[in-house]
Write an enzyme that holds these catalytic residues in place. Structure first.
Site, PDB file in Angstrom:
ATOM      1  N   LYS A  31       0.836  -1.208   0.000  1.00 40.80           N
ATOM      2  CA  LYS A  31       0.000   0.000   0.000  1.00 40.80           C
ATOM      3  C   LYS A  31       0.870   1.259   0.000  1.00 40.80           C
ATOM      4  O   LYS A  31       0.608   2.207  -0.726  1.00 40.80           O
ATOM      5  CB  LYS A  31      -0.905   0.048   1.248  1.00 40.80           C
ATOM      6  CG  LYS A  31      -1.783  -1.150   1.464  1.00 40.80           C
ATOM      7  CD  LYS A  31      -2.696  -0.969   2.671  1.00 40.80           C
ATOM      8  CE  LYS A  31      -1.987  -0.871   4.014  1.00 40.80           C
ATOM      9  NZ  LYS A  31      -1.280  -2.093   4.424  1.00 40.80           N
ATOM     10  N   ARG A  66      -8.175   1.017  10.707  1.00 35.55           N
ATOM     11  CA  ARG A  66      -7.803  -0.387  10.905  1.00 35.55           C
ATOM     12  C   ARG A  66      -8.785  -1.110  11.813  1.00 35.55           C
ATOM     13  O   ARG A  66      -8.622  -2.306  12.037  1.00 35.55           O
ATOM     14  CB  ARG A  66      -6.421  -0.447  11.544  1.00 35.55           C
ATOM     15  CG  ARG A  66      -5.273  -0.755  10.570  1.00 35.55           C
ATOM     16  CD  ARG A  66      -4.002  -0.541  11.342  1.00 35.55           C
ATOM     17  NE  ARG A  66      -2.885  -1.317  10.946  1.00 35.55           N
ATOM     18  CZ  ARG A  66      -1.861  -0.834  10.233  1.00 35.55           C
ATOM     19  NH1 ARG A  66      -1.881   0.388   9.774  1.00 35.55           N
ATOM     20  NH2 ARG A  66      -0.822  -1.591  10.008  1.00 35.55           N
ATOM     21  N   ARG A 116      12.351  -7.165   4.219  1.00 29.67           N
ATOM     22  CA  ARG A 116      12.417  -5.700   4.081  1.00 29.67           C
ATOM     23  C   ARG A 116      13.562  -5.126   4.917  1.00 29.67           C
ATOM     24  O   ARG A 116      13.790  -5.535   6.047  1.00 29.67           O
ATOM     25  CB  ARG A 116      11.078  -5.115   4.556  1.00 29.67           C
ATOM     26  CG  ARG A 116      11.003  -3.621   4.421  1.00 29.67           C
ATOM     27  CD  ARG A 116       9.595  -3.137   4.324  1.00 29.67           C
ATOM     28  NE  ARG A 116       8.810  -3.365   5.529  1.00 29.67           N
ATOM     29  CZ  ARG A 116       7.536  -3.027   5.636  1.00 29.67           C
ATOM     30  NH1 ARG A 116       6.903  -2.486   4.622  1.00 29.67           N
ATOM     31  NH2 ARG A 116       6.870  -3.256   6.753  1.00 29.67           N
ATOM     32  N   ARG A 144      13.227  -3.435  10.557  1.00 29.21           N
ATOM     33  CA  ARG A 144      12.302  -2.841  11.529  1.00 29.21           C
ATOM     34  C   ARG A 144      11.952  -3.882  12.582  1.00 29.21           C
ATOM     35  O   ARG A 144      11.768  -5.044  12.254  1.00 29.21           O
ATOM     36  CB  ARG A 144      11.011  -2.407  10.804  1.00 29.21           C
ATOM     37  CG  ARG A 144      11.002  -0.979  10.363  1.00 29.21           C
ATOM     38  CD  ARG A 144       9.893  -0.673   9.384  1.00 29.21           C
ATOM     39  NE  ARG A 144       8.560  -1.113   9.804  1.00 29.21           N
ATOM     40  CZ  ARG A 144       7.445  -0.860   9.116  1.00 29.21           C
ATOM     41  NH1 ARG A 144       7.493  -0.179   7.992  1.00 29.21           N
ATOM     42  NH2 ARG A 144       6.277  -1.301   9.545  1.00 29.21           N
ATOM     43  N   ARG A 158       1.126  -9.134  13.603  1.00 33.34           N
ATOM     44  CA  ARG A 158       0.482  -8.109  12.764  1.00 33.34           C
ATOM     45  C   ARG A 158      -0.533  -8.750  11.816  1.00 33.34           C
ATOM     46  O   ARG A 158      -1.609  -8.187  11.590  1.00 33.34           O
ATOM     47  CB  ARG A 158       1.546  -7.349  11.959  1.00 33.34           C
ATOM     48  CG  ARG A 158       2.354  -6.411  12.832  1.00 33.34           C
ATOM     49  CD  ARG A 158       3.673  -6.048  12.170  1.00 33.34           C
ATOM     50  NE  ARG A 158       3.518  -5.148  11.049  1.00 33.34           N
ATOM     51  CZ  ARG A 158       4.440  -4.979  10.103  1.00 33.34           C
ATOM     52  NH1 ARG A 158       5.563  -5.664  10.146  1.00 33.34           N
ATOM     53  NH2 ARG A 158       4.243  -4.135   9.137  1.00 33.34           N
TER      54      ARG A 158
HETATM   55  P1  AMP Z   1       2.130   0.161   9.248  1.00 31.56           P
HETATM   56  O1  AMP Z   1       3.395   0.803   8.807  1.00 31.56           O
HETATM   57  O2  AMP Z   1       0.914   0.732   8.593  1.00 31.56           O
HETATM   58  O3  AMP Z   1       2.179  -1.343   9.140  1.00 31.56           O
HETATM   59  O4  AMP Z   1       1.958   0.515  10.804  1.00 31.56           O
HETATM   60  C1  AMP Z   1       2.940   0.180  11.752  1.00 31.56           C
HETATM   61  C2  AMP Z   1       2.328   0.078  13.124  1.00 31.56           C
HETATM   62  O5  AMP Z   1       1.783   1.348  13.516  1.00 31.56           O
HETATM   63  C3  AMP Z   1       1.178  -0.900  13.267  1.00 31.56           C
HETATM   64  O6  AMP Z   1       1.610  -2.242  13.449  1.00 31.56           O
HETATM   65  C4  AMP Z   1       0.484  -0.353  14.522  1.00 31.56           C
HETATM   66  O7  AMP Z   1       1.212  -0.662  15.686  1.00 31.56           O
HETATM   67  C5  AMP Z   1       0.596   1.157  14.293  1.00 31.56           C
HETATM   68  N1  AMP Z   1      -0.550   1.652  13.510  1.00 31.56           N
HETATM   69  C6  AMP Z   1      -0.514   2.138  12.233  1.00 31.56           C
HETATM   70  N2  AMP Z   1      -1.729   2.501  11.823  1.00 31.56           N
HETATM   71  C7  AMP Z   1      -2.584   2.230  12.849  1.00 31.56           C
HETATM   72  C8  AMP Z   1      -3.976   2.369  13.030  1.00 31.56           C
HETATM   73  N3  AMP Z   1      -4.779   2.851  12.070  1.00 31.56           N
HETATM   74  N4  AMP Z   1      -4.497   2.000  14.239  1.00 31.56           N
HETATM   75  C9  AMP Z   1      -3.723   1.523  15.230  1.00 31.56           C
HETATM   76  N5  AMP Z   1      -2.390   1.352  15.114  1.00 31.56           N
HETATM   77  C10 AMP Z   1      -1.815   1.697  13.935  1.00 31.56           C
END
Ligand code: AMP
Length: 208
Positions: free
Chosen positions: A13, A88, A122, A155, A166
């Protein structure tokens, strides 16, 4: 155009959002990026969310919605935006509905086995944040960023335990949003198992 990018971690995404941002001159709002920036700067928010993000759990809805609301209020979002990784949960989707209208929710779908391969390989630059992959986008020199010479690292949430968490959090809490947006007739499916340039072309065709 007000867009939502839905899909599991590793679906690509973010990669599409960055390209679309340039193409359509729309701000790209990634809640994951906002949290990572807060963690890096060791702000109050960063200290509050670090352990949650490292584990791959979700940051509480109230906090996440407040950050997104503040960002969407800014001038550059008034003619549209790409929301990447938000909402989410159903509570976040309901809150978003009260803040603004959504034109389309793009659902990026990929098999779980492929997601694990993508996420575990990654590597990210410590200095400039550029993203590489040991198999698909290897840096010219192992462990070193092609763009700025910075050190590449994995990461914390791309370590295998966090990846599994996740993906299970995604299935439980985020996947129901596919039905949520489908019922509102806003959902469009994107086969994100394709090569990145094909995925991007599909997205452009859908937005025509
Ligand atoms: P991402 O890079 O989108 O995978 O986000 C990394 C981390 O940020 C996720 O695993 C969550 O811990 C937190 N996070 C990102 N977006 C959200 C969201 N909409 N609601 C809650 N936690 C989020």
């Amino acid at each position: 155009m007000n867009l939502i990018f839905l899909g599991p971690p590793g679906a690509g995404k973010g990669t599409v959002a960055v390209k679309l941002k340039d193409e359509k001159k729309l701000p790209h709002i990634s809640t994951g990026d906002l949290f990572r920036a807060a963690i890096k700067s060791e702000s109050d928010l960063g200290l509050q969310v670090k352990a949650i993000v490292d584990r791959g759990d979700l940051v509480p809805d109230e906090l996440t919605v407040a950050i997104v609301k503040e960002r969407l209020d800014q001038a550059d979002c008034q003619n549209g935006f790409i929301l990447d990784g938000f909402p989410r949960t159903e509570a976040q989707a309901e809150a978003l509905q009260k803040i603004t209208n959504i034109d389309k929710a793009l659902n990026f779908y990929v098999e779980e086995e492929e997601l694990i391969k993508r996420l575990s390989g990654r590597r990210v630059c410590k200095q400039c944040g550029a993203s590489f992959h040991v198999l698909f986008v290897p840096p010219k020199k192992e462990g070193i960023c092609d763009h700025c010479g910075g050190e590449l690292y994995t990461r914390k949430d791309d370590e295998i335990e966090s990846i599994k968490n996740r993906l299970s959090v995604y299935k439980e809490q985020t996947q129901p949003l596919i039905d949520y947006y489908n019922n509102k007739q806003l959902l469009v499916d994107i086969n994100a198992a394709e090569a990145p340039e094909n995925v991007f072309t599909s997205v452009l065709n859908i937005l025509k």
